[in-house]
Design an enzyme around this catalytic site. Structure first.
Site, PDB file in Angstrom:
ATOM      1  N   SER A 161       0.825  -1.200   0.000  1.00 53.16           N
ATOM      2  CA  SER A 161       0.000   0.000   0.000  1.00 53.16           C
ATOM      3  C   SER A 161       0.864   1.256   0.000  1.00 53.16           C
ATOM      4  O   SER A 161       1.650   1.464  -0.928  1.00 53.16           O
ATOM      5  CB  SER A 161      -0.969  -0.052   1.183  1.00 53.16           C
ATOM      6  N   ASP A 205     -10.169  -3.190  -5.522  1.00 51.13           N
ATOM      7  CA  ASP A 205      -9.345  -2.159  -4.893  1.00 51.13           C
ATOM      8  C   ASP A 205      -9.229  -1.000  -5.879  1.00 51.13           C
ATOM      9  O   ASP A 205      -8.858  -1.211  -7.034  1.00 51.13           O
ATOM     10  CB  ASP A 205      -7.954  -2.738  -4.605  1.00 51.13           C
ATOM     11  N   HIS A 210      -8.383  -4.579  -0.749  1.00 53.60           N
ATOM     12  CA  HIS A 210      -7.188  -3.938  -0.217  1.00 53.60           C
ATOM     13  C   HIS A 210      -6.904  -4.471   1.195  1.00 53.60           C
ATOM     14  O   HIS A 210      -7.814  -4.755   1.960  1.00 53.60           O
ATOM     15  CB  HIS A 210      -7.379  -2.422  -0.171  1.00 53.60           C
TER      16      HIS A 210
END
Length: 305
Positions: free
Chosen positions: A153, A245, A275
Site C-alpha cells: 500500500s 481495490d 485492499h
C-alpha cells in the site's frame, strides 16, 4: 453506493472485511488522527499470528532517530536481505502493525528482513517518510549485501519511489522490488478508481484523503512513481494487486510500463481480494494463496528458489 461488481464473493474475504469494520469503521478517515491510529492498532492486534518457531527479532535505531526491526529466521539460505516498508496511508502503522506479516515473509523466504518505523503524516508531511525509508535503505547497503525492497500500500509507494531515487543516484546492490497493492499516483477518476470507487476496505475518497494528508508534490516521480518518464534499468519486480481495490490499476499500469522498459516483472491480480488482504491470509483461501505466491515471488528475487 457500492455496486455488486465492486464486491467479492469469496466467503473468507467477506468475513475478513466484516471483522475489520468491527475495529476500523468505513468512515475512519473522518476521525481524529489519534483515534484512527488507536483503531488501526486494535485491528492489527486482532489479526496477529504466532511467531514462526526459532525466529529472532532485534530492534535498532538508524541514524540516531529511525526505529527498525530486524528479523532473523531459524533457517537462512541467502545473504540477501529484505527491506520491508509497511502500509497505512502514511498516517497509521508501525513496526508492530506489520510484525506478524514481516515474520512470516522472512520465515518463508529463509532470509533476514528489516522493517522501518518511518515518520507519519500529518505531523510529518512529504518527504519525511520517504527520507526515513531512503536513509535506512542506504544504511542496509553499506555492508555490500544485496537487498530486495518490499512494501504494501503506502509502503509499496515508498518502495517504488526509493527504487527510482536509488537509480537516479546510481546506488547499486538492490536486486529486486516487491510492490503489494501499491498506490503509485493514478488519476483518481478513471479505470479502477472509478470502477472500484466504493470497494470494501478502501474507497477512492480514502485514497484522496491520504494523498491530501501527505502533501506530496503532484509531479514528483519519487512520490508518484507512475509520473516517472523512464522506468528502464530498474531491478526485477514482483507486483500484486487486489481486484476489488481502487488502486488496482496503479499496480497493473506500473507492471506494464516496467515490462515495456525491459524489466523482468511477475504481476498477479488476486481475483477475489480487497485492499489489505495480507491480513486475511489465515482466514481467506484467496489470501492464503496470494500470500504463498507473494512469498515465492520474494524467494525468486532473492535467488533462493
Amino acid at each position: 453506493m457500492t455496486t455488486d461488481r465492486a464486491i467479492p464473493t469469496e466467503p473468507g474475504i467477506l468475513a475478513f472485511h466484516e471483522r475489520c469494520e468491527d475495529f476500523y469503521p468505513a468512515d475512519a478517515v473522518n476521525a481524529p488522527i489519534q483515534q484512527q491510529r488507536a483503531w488501526y492498532d486494535a485491528l492489527c492486534a486482532e489479526f496477529d499470528a504466532p511467531s514462526p518457531e526459532g525466529l529472532a527479532r532485534q530492534d535498532e535505531i538508524v541514524g540516531g532517530r529511525i526505529p527498525v526491526r530486524c528479523y532473523r529466521p531459524a533457517a537462512i539460505v541467502t545473504q540477501t536481505r529484505i527491506f520491508y516498508i509497511h502500509g497505512g496511508g502514511f498516517v497509521v502503522g508501525s513496526l508492530q502493525s506489520h510484525d506478524a506479516i514481516c515474520a512470516e515473509i522472512a520465515h518463508a523466504a529463509k532470509a533476514e528482513l528489516v522493517s522501518v518505523d518511518y515518520r507519519l503524516a500529518p505531523e510529518h508531511v512529504w518527504p519525511a517518510a520517504f527520507d526515513d525509508c531512503f536513509e535506512v535503505l542506504k544504511w542496509l547497503l553499506v555492508d555490500g549485501r544485496p537487498l530486495v525492497i518490499a512494501g504494501d500500500s503506502a509502503g509499496g509507494n515508498l518502495a517504488a519511489g526509493a527504487m527510482l531515487k536509488a537509480r537516479a543516484e546510481a546506488i547499486g546492490g538492490i536486486v529486486g522490488q516487491v510492490l503489494i497493492y501499491p498506490g503509485l499516483g493514478g488519476d483518481l477518476v478513471s479505470g479502477s478508481y472509478a470502477e472500484m470507487a466504493e470497494a470494501p476496505g478502501l474507497s477512492t475518497a480514502d485514497v484522496a484523503y491520504y494523498r491530501d494528508v501527505l502533501k506530496a508534490p503532484a509531479e514528483n516521480a519519487f512520490a508518484h512513481p507512475l509520473k516517472a518518464a523512464d522506468l528502464s534499468g530498474l531491478p526485477p519486480a514482483y507486483i500484486t494487486s487486489a481486484h476489488f481495490d481502487p488502486m488496482r490499476d496503479d499496480a497493473a499500469h506500473y507492471a506494464q510500463r516496467l515490462i515495456a522498459a525491459g524489466v523482468n516483472v511477475t504481476y498477479r491480480d488476486e481475483p477475489q481480494m480487497i485492499h489489505a488482504w495480507l491480513r486475511a491470509r489465515h482466514m481467506s483461501e484467496g489470501a492464503r494463496q496470494g500470500f504463498a505466491h507473494l512469498c515465492r515471488g520474494v524467494s525468486d528475487l532473492l535467488g533462493t528458489l
